[in-house]
Each structure stands twice: as C-alpha cells, then as structure tokens.
Design a protein around this motif. Structure first.
Motif, PDB file in Angstrom:
ATOM      1  N   GLY A  16       0.816  -1.212   0.000  1.00 18.93           N
ATOM      2  CA  GLY A  16       0.000   0.000   0.000  1.00 18.93           C
ATOM      3  C   GLY A  16       0.848   1.259   0.000  1.00 18.93           C
ATOM      4  N   LEU A  17       1.933   1.242   0.757  1.00 11.10           N
ATOM      5  CA  LEU A  17       2.842   2.392   0.771  1.00 11.10           C
ATOM      6  C   LEU A  17       3.445   2.611  -0.612  1.00 11.10           C
ATOM      7  N   ARG A  18       3.823   1.525  -1.263  1.00 15.77           N
ATOM      8  CA  ARG A  18       4.397   1.650  -2.615  1.00 15.77           C
ATOM      9  C   ARG A  18       3.380   2.222  -3.598  1.00 15.77           C
ATOM     10  N   ARG A  19       2.141   1.727  -3.545  1.00 11.87           N
ATOM     11  CA  ARG A  19       1.095   2.246  -4.446  1.00 11.87           C
ATOM     12  C   ARG A  19       0.875   3.728  -4.218  1.00 11.87           C
ATOM     13  N   TYR A  20       0.731   4.098  -2.949  1.00 15.78           N
ATOM     14  CA  TYR A  20       0.448   5.495  -2.613  1.00 15.78           C
ATOM     15  C   TYR A  20       1.627   6.386  -3.005  1.00 15.78           C
ATOM     16  N   ALA A  21       2.843   5.950  -2.745  1.00 19.94           N
ATOM     17  CA  ALA A  21       4.024   6.747  -3.091  1.00 19.94           C
ATOM     18  C   ALA A  21       4.123   6.946  -4.592  1.00 19.94           C
ATOM     19  N   ARG A  22       3.840   5.896  -5.347  1.00 21.47           N
ATOM     20  CA  ARG A  22       3.921   5.996  -6.800  1.00 21.47           C
ATOM     21  C   ARG A  22       2.858   6.954  -7.336  1.00 21.47           C
ATOM     22  N   ILE A 115      -8.244  11.478  -2.287  1.00 24.83           N
ATOM     23  CA  ILE A 115      -8.793  10.527  -3.258  1.00 24.83           C
ATOM     24  C   ILE A 115      -7.963   9.256  -3.297  1.00 24.83           C
ATOM     25  N   LEU A 116      -6.644   9.388  -3.289  1.00 26.13           N
ATOM     26  CA  LEU A 116      -5.782   8.204  -3.339  1.00 26.13           C
ATOM     27  C   LEU A 116      -5.939   7.346  -2.094  1.00 26.13           C
ATOM     28  N   LEU A 117      -6.013   7.975  -0.926  1.00 24.45           N
ATOM     29  CA  LEU A 117      -6.141   7.196   0.305  1.00 24.45           C
ATOM     30  C   LEU A 117      -7.506   6.520   0.410  1.00 24.45           C
ATOM     31  N   VAL A 118      -8.558   7.202  -0.014  1.00 24.89           N
ATOM     32  CA  VAL A 118      -9.903   6.623   0.076  1.00 24.89           C
ATOM     33  C   VAL A 118     -10.130   5.599  -1.030  1.00 24.89           C
ATOM     34  N   ALA A 119      -9.815   5.962  -2.275  1.00 26.18           N
ATOM     35  CA  ALA A 119     -10.128   5.082  -3.405  1.00 26.18           C
ATOM     36  C   ALA A 119      -9.083   3.992  -3.614  1.00 26.18           C
ATOM     37  N   PRO A 124     -10.774   4.218   5.672  1.00 26.61           N
ATOM     38  CA  PRO A 124     -11.958   4.935   6.162  1.00 26.61           C
ATOM     39  C   PRO A 124     -11.622   6.417   6.372  1.00 26.61           C
ATOM     40  N   TYR A 125     -12.636   7.256   6.309  1.00 24.05           N
ATOM     41  CA  TYR A 125     -12.427   8.701   6.440  1.00 24.05           C
ATOM     42  C   TYR A 125     -11.667   9.056   7.715  1.00 24.05           C
ATOM     43  N   GLU A 126     -11.966   8.357   8.804  1.00 25.21           N
ATOM     44  CA  GLU A 126     -11.313   8.659  10.079  1.00 25.21           C
ATOM     45  C   GLU A 126      -9.803   8.407  10.003  1.00 25.21           C
ATOM     46  N   GLN A 127      -9.394   7.328   9.317  1.00 23.54           N
ATOM     47  CA  GLN A 127      -7.966   7.044   9.165  1.00 23.54           C
ATOM     48  C   GLN A 127      -7.303   8.051   8.232  1.00 23.54           C
ATOM     49  N   VAL A 128      -8.013   8.453   7.191  1.00 20.47           N
ATOM     50  CA  VAL A 128      -7.473   9.470   6.285  1.00 20.47           C
ATOM     51  C   VAL A 128      -7.261  10.768   7.054  1.00 20.47           C
ATOM     52  N   ALA A 129      -8.236  11.131   7.874  1.00 20.71           N
ATOM     53  CA  ALA A 129      -8.116  12.356   8.671  1.00 20.71           C
ATOM     54  C   ALA A 129      -6.913  12.276   9.606  1.00 20.71           C
ATOM     55  N   ALA A 130      -6.744  11.139  10.269  1.00 22.17           N
ATOM     56  CA  ALA A 130      -5.601  10.972  11.177  1.00 22.17           C
ATOM     57  C   ALA A 130      -4.288  10.982  10.407  1.00 22.17           C
ATOM     58  N   THR A 131      -4.266  10.367   9.247  1.00 27.29           N
ATOM     59  CA  THR A 131      -3.060  10.306   8.427  1.00 27.29           C
ATOM     60  C   THR A 131      -2.614  11.697   7.985  1.00 27.29           C
ATOM     61  N   GLY A 146     -12.696  16.925  -5.069  1.00 27.27           N
ATOM     62  CA  GLY A 146     -11.754  16.213  -5.923  1.00 27.27           C
ATOM     63  C   GLY A 146     -12.458  15.317  -6.927  1.00 27.27           C
ATOM     64  N   ARG A 147     -13.481  14.606  -6.485  1.00 28.11           N
ATOM     65  CA  ARG A 147     -14.237  13.745  -7.397  1.00 28.11           C
ATOM     66  C   ARG A 147     -14.923  14.576  -8.477  1.00 28.11           C
ATOM     67  N   GLU A 148     -15.497  15.701  -8.075  1.00 24.20           N
ATOM     68  CA  GLU A 148     -16.165  16.569  -9.052  1.00 24.20           C
ATOM     69  C   GLU A 148     -15.155  17.110 -10.064  1.00 24.20           C
ATOM     70  N   ARG A 149     -13.998  17.523  -9.584  1.00 21.71           N
ATOM     71  CA  ARG A 149     -12.950  18.041 -10.487  1.00 21.71           C
ATOM     72  C   ARG A 149     -12.463  16.935 -11.425  1.00 21.71           C
TER      73      ARG A 149
END
Length: 171
Positions: A16-22, A115-119, A124-131, A146-149
C-alpha cells in the motif's frame, strides 16, 4: 526495540505504501519516499500510538510535503515502465488509465491525497483524517471537490462548469 509483530505489520503495509508513493510522487521518487518512510518509522517505532497503517501513511504524507517545500534539483523522469513487460490492457483501457493518471496529477495536492487514500488504499475517512492531520469534515469536502474536479477533467469540461450547459449568443 521492535517486535516481530511490529515487523510483520510494517511489511504488510509495504504494498500500500508503494502504491500510494507511486501515485503521489511519481515513479521516479516513489521508492525513495517508501524507503524514507520505513526508515523513519523504524527509528520511531517505540513512539507509535495507534494503528500501524495510518501512522505509516501519515509519516509518508509529512515526508512528501517536506520534500515539496524543499528546493531540489530538477530531474528528468525516465520511463521505468519501458523496462517492464507491458500490462495486458486493451487499447481503450490504456487510454483510460493514462487519462485518469493525468487528471489526478492536475488535482490540488490535498484533493489528490484524499482521493488516493480513500479510493486506492480504501482507508476509512477517520484514518485518512488521522493520516493527514485534518478533520473528517475536511476529508469529506476534499473528496467531494476532488471527485467533481476529476469528472470535469475526464469529461473535458472546463473547471467549475459543474455540468451547466454553455450558452451561445447568436446574432
């Protein structure tokens, strides 16, 4: 001192870290970002509070923001994918993936991260917020904007059009 459980948890988070970093930093900088994240996490493992996964993504987020703020050398990105066998996609899929990648790159960093963390990482939103160190309401707002854009960019609509028809004046 790190336990075997800590080591296993950290290793389980690597894909997951590799995907997100890329997705966040591009192919050229992704491996360095993951390595810096793991190194910092390993040194501060005894200071961790809470779950491993959001803590690691938070470290990565902060490292990435620090790197963006720090002036650096202008580097030319090499096409690493040319060295790998081409994935088995139909031409339409390849175009769609390229369009999505280009559209994501045009989003503001805050919207792209959410968007990357959620999708992509299905956090979950709570983990994204903490991150990211932001309120849950801000996560939801950035995700919505972001989704609308992304829809606008992928549909070829100008920013802020929100699907409204354009009026042409005919004389």
């Amino acid at each position: 001192m790190a336990s075997q459980d800590d080591s296993r948890q950290l290793q389980a988070c690597l894909p997951g870290l590799r995907r997100y970093a890329r997705a966040l930093a591009g192919a050229l900088h992704a491996d360095d970002l993951v390595q810096d994240t793991v190194e910092r996490a390993w040194r501060k493992l005894n200071q961790r509070g809470g779950e491993m996964r959001p803590w690691l993504f938070s470290i990565m987020h902060n490292l990435h923001v620090d790197q963006l703020r720090r002036p650096g050398l202008a580097l030319q990105e090499l096409d690493d994918d040319a060295l790998l066998p081409a994935p088995e996609h139909t031409p339409g899929q390849s175009i769609a993936i390229g369009e999505m990648d280009a559209a994501l790159a045009r989003l503001p960093l805050g919207q792209r991260e959410v968007i990357l963390l959620v999708a992509l990482e299905q956090m979950p939103y709570e983990q994204v917020a903490a991150t990211l160190g932001i309120p849950v309401g801000t996560v939801m707002s950035r995700l919505s904007r972001g989704r609308e854009r992304l829809r606008e960019l992928l549909d070829g609509r100008p920013a802020g059009s929100h699907g409204a028809p354009t009026l042409k004046v005919v004389k």
